[in-house]
Design a protein around this motif. Structure first.
Motif, PDB file in Angstrom:
ATOM      1  N   ALA A 101       0.890  -1.309  -0.047  1.00 34.20           N
ATOM      2  CA  ALA A 101       0.182   0.205   0.036  1.00 34.20           C
ATOM      3  C   ALA A 101       0.871   1.269   0.039  1.00 34.20           C
ATOM      4  CB  ALA A 101      -1.017  -0.122   1.074  1.00 34.20           C
ATOM      5  N   PRO A 102       0.361   2.447  -0.141  1.00 34.04           N
ATOM      6  CA  PRO A 102       1.329   3.497  -0.338  1.00 34.04           C
ATOM      7  C   PRO A 102       2.257   3.830   0.981  1.00 34.04           C
ATOM      8  CG  PRO A 102      -0.858   4.172  -0.973  1.00 34.04           C
ATOM      9  CD  PRO A 102      -1.048   2.740  -0.423  1.00 34.04           C
ATOM     10  N   THR A 103       1.614   3.548   2.227  1.00 37.12           N
ATOM     11  CA  THR A 103       2.564   3.665   3.432  1.00 37.12           C
ATOM     12  C   THR A 103       3.126   2.591   4.048  1.00 37.12           C
ATOM     13  OG1 THR A 103       0.813   3.589   4.589  1.00 37.12           O
ATOM     14  CG2 THR A 103       1.585   5.771   3.781  1.00 37.12           C
ATOM     15  N   ILE A 104       2.533   1.374   3.477  1.00 37.58           N
ATOM     16  CA  ILE A 104       2.731  -0.284   4.395  1.00 37.58           C
ATOM     17  C   ILE A 104       3.459  -1.064   3.389  1.00 37.58           C
ATOM     18  CG2 ILE A 104       1.768  -1.836   5.372  1.00 37.58           C
ATOM     19  CD1 ILE A 104      -0.549  -0.042   5.877  1.00 37.58           C
ATOM     20  N   VAL A 105       4.481  -1.790   3.694  1.00 40.01           N
ATOM     21  CA  VAL A 105       4.689  -2.968   3.010  1.00 40.01           C
ATOM     22  C   VAL A 105       4.484  -4.345   3.948  1.00 40.01           C
ATOM     23  CG1 VAL A 105       7.140  -3.069   3.798  1.00 40.01           C
ATOM     24  CG2 VAL A 105       6.559  -4.342   1.779  1.00 40.01           C
ATOM     25  N   ALA A 106       3.878  -5.540   3.402  1.00 42.11           N
ATOM     26  CA  ALA A 106       3.581  -6.601   4.237  1.00 42.11           C
ATOM     27  C   ALA A 106       4.517  -7.862   3.506  1.00 42.11           C
ATOM     28  CB  ALA A 106       2.033  -7.268   4.231  1.00 42.11           C
ATOM     29  N   ALA A 107       5.073  -8.786   4.470  1.00 40.56           N
ATOM     30  CA  ALA A 107       5.955  -9.630   3.782  1.00 40.56           C
ATOM     31  C   ALA A 107       5.462 -11.128   4.707  1.00 40.56           C
ATOM     32  CB  ALA A 107       7.290  -9.204   3.869  1.00 40.56           C
ATOM     33  N   TYR A 108       5.532 -12.257   3.808  1.00 35.43           N
ATOM     34  CA  TYR A 108       5.716 -13.499   4.577  1.00 35.43           C
ATOM     35  C   TYR A 108       7.093 -13.853   5.101  1.00 35.43           C
ATOM     36  CZ  TYR A 108       0.946 -14.835   3.047  1.00 35.43           C
ATOM     37  OH  TYR A 108      -0.432 -14.872   2.809  1.00 35.43           O
ATOM     38  N   GLN A 109       7.436 -14.164   6.197  1.00 35.77           N
ATOM     39  CA  GLN A 109       8.855 -14.632   6.519  1.00 35.77           C
ATOM     40  C   GLN A 109       8.696 -16.108   7.235  1.00 35.77           C
ATOM     41  OE1 GLN A 109      12.184 -12.752   9.514  1.00 35.77           O
ATOM     42  NE2 GLN A 109      10.417 -11.318   8.686  1.00 35.77           N
ATOM     43  N   MET A 110       9.840 -16.663   7.130  1.00 35.35           N
ATOM     44  CA  MET A 110      10.134 -18.035   7.669  1.00 35.35           C
ATOM     45  C   MET A 110      11.505 -18.240   8.101  1.00 35.35           C
ATOM     46  SD  MET A 110      11.358 -21.286   6.650  1.00 35.35           S
ATOM     47  CE  MET A 110      11.133 -22.700   5.799  1.00 35.35           C
ATOM     48  N   ILE A 111      11.690 -18.539   9.428  1.00 31.37           N
ATOM     49  CA  ILE A 111      12.953 -19.449   9.886  1.00 31.37           C
ATOM     50  C   ILE A 111      12.990 -20.846  10.170  1.00 31.37           C
ATOM     51  CG2 ILE A 111      13.814 -16.965  10.731  1.00 31.37           C
ATOM     52  CD1 ILE A 111      13.060 -18.042  13.466  1.00 31.37           C
ATOM     53  N   LYS A 112      13.751 -21.599   9.821  1.00 30.88           N
ATOM     54  CA  LYS A 112      13.583 -23.160  10.056  1.00 30.88           C
ATOM     55  C   LYS A 112      13.956 -23.125  11.519  1.00 30.88           C
ATOM     56  CE  LYS A 112      16.722 -23.951   6.811  1.00 30.88           C
ATOM     57  NZ  LYS A 112      17.681 -24.961   5.932  1.00 30.88           N
ATOM     58  N   GLY A 113      13.741 -24.660  11.992  1.00 31.98           N
ATOM     59  CA  GLY A 113      13.961 -25.180  13.129  1.00 31.98           C
ATOM     60  C   GLY A 113      15.342 -24.871  13.505  1.00 31.98           C
ATOM     61  N   PHE A 114      15.773 -24.411  14.660  1.00 30.37           N
ATOM     62  CA  PHE A 114      17.251 -24.067  15.202  1.00 30.37           C
ATOM     63  C   PHE A 114      17.995 -23.290  14.405  1.00 30.37           C
ATOM     64  CE2 PHE A 114      16.024 -28.687  15.914  1.00 30.37           C
ATOM     65  CZ  PHE A 114      15.882 -28.549  17.315  1.00 30.37           C
ATOM     66  N   GLU A 115      17.118 -22.089  13.892  1.00 31.01           N
ATOM     67  CA  GLU A 115      17.706 -21.164  13.121  1.00 31.01           C
ATOM     68  C   GLU A 115      17.626 -19.914  13.664  1.00 31.01           C
ATOM     69  OE1 GLU A 115      17.913 -20.685   8.260  1.00 31.01           O
ATOM     70  OE2 GLU A 115      15.975 -20.377   9.138  1.00 31.01           O
ATOM     71  N   ALA A 116      18.295 -18.784  13.338  1.00 27.62           N
ATOM     72  CA  ALA A 116      18.240 -17.546  13.933  1.00 27.62           C
ATOM     73  C   ALA A 116      18.041 -16.567  12.663  1.00 27.62           C
ATOM     74  CB  ALA A 116      19.302 -17.144  14.852  1.00 27.62           C
ATOM     75  N   ALA A 117      17.608 -15.285  12.972  1.00 26.39           N
ATOM     76  CA  ALA A 117      17.491 -14.293  11.870  1.00 26.39           C
ATOM     77  C   ALA A 117      18.280 -13.050  12.803  1.00 26.39           C
ATOM     78  CB  ALA A 117      16.137 -13.800  11.387  1.00 26.39           C
ATOM     79  N   ARG A 118      19.469 -12.657  12.554  1.00 23.43           N
ATOM     80  CA  ARG A 118      20.179 -11.888  13.356  1.00 23.43           C
ATOM     81  C   ARG A 118      19.508 -10.342  13.729  1.00 23.43           C
ATOM     82  NH1 ARG A 118      25.393  -9.724  10.450  1.00 23.43           N
ATOM     83  NH2 ARG A 118      25.464  -8.693  12.071  1.00 23.43           N
ATOM     84  N   SER A 119      20.051  -9.953  14.891  1.00 24.81           N
ATOM     85  CA  SER A 119      19.355  -8.671  15.411  1.00 24.81           C
ATOM     86  C   SER A 119      19.939  -7.381  14.673  1.00 24.81           C
ATOM     87  CB  SER A 119      19.723  -8.820  16.983  1.00 24.81           C
ATOM     88  OG  SER A 119      19.132  -9.542  17.691  1.00 24.81           O
ATOM     89  N   HIS A 120      18.881  -6.650  14.474  1.00 22.42           N
ATOM     90  CA  HIS A 120      19.449  -5.256  13.924  1.00 22.42           C
ATOM     91  C   HIS A 120      18.232  -4.405  14.247  1.00 22.42           C
ATOM     92  CE1 HIS A 120      16.611  -6.621   9.998  1.00 22.42           C
ATOM     93  NE2 HIS A 120      15.866  -6.441  10.971  1.00 22.42           N
ATOM     94  N   ARG A 121      18.289  -3.200  13.869  1.00 20.93           N
ATOM     95  CA  ARG A 121      17.316  -2.121  14.396  1.00 20.93           C
ATOM     96  C   ARG A 121      17.164  -1.267  13.247  1.00 20.93           C
ATOM     97  NH1 ARG A 121      19.398   1.380  19.416  1.00 20.93           N
ATOM     98  NH2 ARG A 121      21.562   2.019  18.347  1.00 20.93           N
ATOM     99  N   HIS A 122      16.038  -0.627  13.066  1.00 22.62           N
ATOM    100  CA  HIS A 122      15.575   0.431  12.010  1.00 22.62           C
ATOM    101  C   HIS A 122      14.591   1.320  12.383  1.00 22.62           C
ATOM    102  CE1 HIS A 122      12.665  -2.567  11.261  1.00 22.62           C
ATOM    103  NE2 HIS A 122      13.482  -3.555  11.029  1.00 22.62           N
ATOM    104  N   THR A 123      14.763   2.483  11.752  1.00 25.14           N
ATOM    105  CA  THR A 123      13.637   3.657  12.221  1.00 25.14           C
ATOM    106  C   THR A 123      12.210   3.133  11.610  1.00 25.14           C
ATOM    107  OG1 THR A 123      14.461   4.596  10.158  1.00 25.14           O
ATOM    108  CG2 THR A 123      15.121   5.344  12.573  1.00 25.14           C
TER     109      THR A 123
END
Ligand SMILES: [Fe+2]
Length: 345
Positions: A101-123
């Protein structure tokens, strides 16, 4: 005198001379080009119009397709390389490759068993709705481990550290919602990865974090609200509230059928349970568990539920309300007053 300044003075003198000797309007328009000016009375498209343009398109993304796509991605790329294994849902508006949408992005996301997605930060503000997870899947927010259980809504507001870790064997799937298109437009994008380690070391599991909204409590809350249309009940999630995005659980009774008027807000929906159909102008789509669909600004919609249904509704109403741009008709008109009385927002 600096050479560039001298050259600019000569160029401006030439432009001024050319404009002062223009022989026709067409000649004048051509001579405005090197001045980087445009004639306000001769725009190719009007910059103001009576009502909002229907630019973004109604669209749906079925979970059954996205889930297969995520599983395929999991064979091909790890979270070490992907940062996030996600599939952004870009609106089929021609030329668009990002925003839902003009202001919004949606996304499907997946992590497997015993997996991690690294830490970050954003505005950009972010939030997620959990579709599937086994035991011991967490989002770590500012050093606290928030359980990611089916139906949960988790917030990671502006500049909060966040990473995802799956300490169980089952894959976890969810839908992310962010206001990144808005931050792209305005400019204040900042992004930072955690310097030390892949995810924050966090011993403390915090199921009662204010950033976690379990479905058991909030779905029940939605169901006990007063009806705003026949068969429709809603509850706003919070506090806390995200500055830009308003999040609601929407409960539809079995066979509920109702019309919703246009609004200046864009709404992205994710289906927790149930089935139904939405007809939005000449677009019609069926929805089922896990599906995502968007009803962009200024599109009226007819809803028809099959069985009892729960849907998460994420809109830019908080942002529009702050700017006094949240409307269902021209501001101050009798039609808008009628919309407010019927709870059109
Ligand atoms: Fe993020």
């Amino acid at each position: 005198m600096n050479v560039n300044v001298a050259q600019d003075l000569v160029a401006q003198d030439r432009i001024a001379h050319d404009l002062s000797t223009a022989k026709s309007l067409d000649d004048y328009y051509a001579k405005l080009v090197p001045a980087h000016m445009g004639a306000g009375w001769n725009k190719s498209e009007p910059s103001l119009y009576p009502t909002p343009k229907k630019t973004f398109l109604p669209a749906r993304w079925p979970y059954r397709t996205a889930r297969v796509a995520l599983d395929a991605a999991a064979r091909l790329v790890g979270t070490q390389d992907a940062e996030r294994r996600n599939l952004t849902l870009h609106n089929p508006l021609p030329g668009n490759t990002y925003g839902t949408a003009p202001t919004i992005v949606a996304a499907y996301q997946m992590i497997k068993g015993f997996e991690a997605a690294r830490s970050h930060r954003h505005t950009p503000n972010a939030m997620r709705f959990i579709l599937e997870s086994g035991d011991r899947t967490y989002t770590i927010v500012d050093g606290k481990k928030l359980p990611m259980e089916e139906g949960d809504v988790l917030l990671t507001p502006n500049w909060c550290w966040h990473g995802h870790v799956n300490e169980g064997a089952a894959n976890a799937y969810w839908v992310d919602f962010l206001d990144v298109p808005l931050t792209h437009l305005l400019g204040p994008v900042f992004f930072q990865r955690l310097d030390e380690g892949f995810v924050e070391s966090a011993a403390e599991v915090a199921p009662d974090s204010p950033f976690r909204f379990p479905f058991a409590a909030w779905g029940a809350k939605a169901k006990t609200q007063a009806e705003t249309r026949t068969g429709l009940r809603e509850v706003v999630l919070g506090p806390p509230f995200l500055d830009s995005l308003r999040i609601k659980w929407r409960h539809l009774a079995a066979n509920a059928t109702f019309d919703e008027p246009q609004t200046t807000a864009s709404c992205v929906y994710a289906v927790h349970s149930g089935t139904g159909t939405v007809t939005c102008d000449d677009h019609q789509f069926e929805w089922a568990r896990g599906d995502v669909f968007v009803i962009p600004a200024w599109r009226s919609a007819r809803w028809q539920a099959g069985g009892e249904s729960y849907l998460l509704r994420v809109s830019d109403e908080n942002l529009l309300e702050k700017l006094n741009w949240l409307h269902t008709a021209a501001p101050g008109s009798r039609m808008e007053d009628a919309g407010k009385r019927t709870g059109a927002f």
